[in-house]
Design a protein around this motif. Structure first.
Motif: not given
Ligand code: ATP
Length: 518
Positions: A438-453
């Protein structure tokens, strides 16, 4: 067959080789007129047959016996399928889905009209969504509405160890459907054969999927055969299966909303004697998130409770008991919970109830410390209305309610227990979704897929930060309202369970001390 022939040749060859070894080396007499070259040849042939036999043993085989039974099995099975006595009237709610399917029904019922126009009959429809939402029922209703034959198959039935058996089953199924057209083939759990071929390469599975694709391409225009597939995992399916001409109509069937829940409950109680105290609308409100299958189960369980209590009518208490049975599991009749543990459970559940009530997350229906299923206690609650959107603040509050139990243990006993395991799992999942989806953290308005190791550590830290901040807030609320927490826990220890109304009266008693830390 091949294996049997090789084995039949191998045995005499082995006997002959043994005799030659015995006569040449052990008894030192030459056997018949065999020269040394002849003997070597016999031994080589024996060895060759042995190796070949072993190879055949390992290789997946076509099993003629199994294959020849396929047709018989399919015929036997189809005897009890045929034309289902189910119509759209039996499918409650799902109005938009039924509307979408009307066109398909018209295609089958008046195919000449469409064929004259050169239109192609849709071949495949894919129902996707959570379990128990009525996918099979809808497929049967399409067959019922069109007076078509209904051929049911489960994807897992096609998964076989032997190469070719699954493909043969698909062929036989389609042959039968074409012969008895108009037909509806329903393939439940289609993901069992239709997963993306590059994810898991399996010769037998690939052949079965290929055969399904070939069969779906092979209908001619006069065959009124429609294939309906159902899956809970649309994302896993092979693209070839989803392309136009195959399963190109995708219909999502989700859990019913409050209106549909009411309709489903009406369908499943229509032949049951209900007490006037039963308000179906109210029950529908209290069953948020339930599937059609769970609602059908509640109606049935309520009837069973009424029989058990020797009643002639099913009243609201039977429905409440049935809901509790479905949500929390079977009540343990003679629990052997230590008094000390009971005290901890009472404070843990009181912690959830206190935070839930203060932060206004869901309506609390009941709090109990009577063990059910695997839980030593539980808070039964439901949202006031169906919700489709949640704000960031609401998600944080949900986490705080989940943490309420553990925080109460910490404050009252200065100790934590294993009882919070499930709460922590749920809280972590919400926090993870806030970060990654949901992009609700300080990492920003992004969707992070599982394989973004490469971001894994950052994600973990972010999840931890959200949970820790919520923990601190929860701690503050409970510290400030410790009197109310103790009062709820005392009531629970005394009565074992308290209703939503009783909880409200406890809060009312303390309304002047109540501190809302938010
Ligand atoms: P699964 O994905 O697990 O195979 P499903 O989506 O195919 O489940 P069904 O088998 O069709 O679900 O539904 C199970 C039962 O739930 C039905 O037999 C019926 O009693 C009840 N049910 C589900 N949805 C409805 C509905 N919309 N109206 C009436 N009954 C329903």
């Amino acid at each position: 067959m091949k294996k049997k022939i090789v084995f039949a040749l191998f045995i005499p060859s082995l006997v002959l080789s043994s005799i030659l070894v015995y006569s040449k080396y052990l008894n030192n007499i030459s056997f018949m007129s065999f020269t040394m070259t002849d003997s070597i040849l016999v031994w080589l042939i024996t060895l060759g047959l042995f190796v070949y036999y072993l190879k055949l043993e390992q290789k997946p085989q076509l099993v003629p016996a199994a294959m020849s039974n396929e047709k018989k099995k399919c015929e036997e099975k189809s005897k009890d399928n045929n034309k289902p006595d189910v119509s759209f009237r039996d499918v409650a709610g799902l109005d938009e889905v039924k509307e979408e399917l009307q066109e398909t029904i018209d295609f089958i019922n008046h195919s000449e009209k469409y064929l004259k126009m050169g239109a192609k009959i849709p071949r495949g429809i894919l129902f996707h969504g959570p379990p128990g939402t009525g996918k099979t029922l809808l497929a049967k209703a399409v067959a019922g509405e069109t007076n078509s034959n209904f051929l049911y198959a489960s994807g897992s039935e096609f998964v076989e160890k032997y190469v070719g058996v699954g493909a043969k089953r698909v062929r036989t199924l389609f042959e039968k459907a074409k012969k008895d057209a108009p037909s509806i083939i329903f393939i439940d759990e289609i993901d069992a054969i239709g997963t993306k071929r590059n994810i898991e390469s399996n010769n037998e599975k690939d052949q079965t999927l290929n055969q399904l694709l070939v069969e779906m391409d092979g209908f001619n225009r006069s065959n009124t055969v429609i294939v309906i597939g159902a899956t809970n995992r649309l994302d896993l399916l092979d693209e070839a299966l989803l392309r136009p001409g195959r399963f190109d109509r995708h219909i999502h069937i989700g859990n019913p909303n409050v209106h549909s829940r009411e309709e489903i409950l009406k369908v499943h109680t229509k032949d049951k004697p209900l007490d006037p105290s039963v308000d179906i609308k109210k029950i529908a409100k209290k069953t948020h998130g339930f599937s059609g299958a769970q609602l059908a189960n509640i109606a049935n369980e309520a009837a069973i409770f009424a029989v058990r209590n020797n009643k002639h009518l099913i009243d609201i208490t039977h429905f409440e008991a049935a809901i509790e049975r479905v949500v929390a599991g079977l009540e343990i009749k003679h629990p052997s919970v230590l008094l000390k543990e009971k005290n901890m459970v009472a404070h843990h559940e009181a912690g959830h109830a206190l935070i839930g009530n203060i932060l206004k997350i869901n309506m609390i229906q009941k709090i109990s410390i009577v063990p059910r299923g695997q839980a030593l206690g539980y808070v039964l609650n439901f949202p006031d209305e169906d919700r489709y959107l949640f704000t960031k603040n609401e998600l944080l509050n949900k986490i705080k309610v989940l943490l309420g139990g553990r925080v109460a243990e910490q404050i009252i006993f200065n100790e934590i227990t294993t009882g919070a395991s499930n709460d922590l799992e749920k809280a972590t999942e919400i926090a993870k979704q806030m970060v990654c989806k949901y992009g609700m953290s300080s990492l920003g308005n992004v969707v992070i897929k599982e394989n973004y190791r490469f971001k894994y550590n950052k994600i973990e830290n972010e999840i931890k930060r959200i949970i820790e901040e919520c923990y601190d807030d929860t701690m503050k609320i409970i510290e400030e309202n410790k009197i109310i927490l103790e009062d709820i826990a005392e009531h629970l220890l005394e009565k074992e369970s308290i209703s939503g109304e009783e909880l409200d009266s406890i809060f009312n008693k303390h309304k002047y001390q109540l501190k809302n830390a938010t």
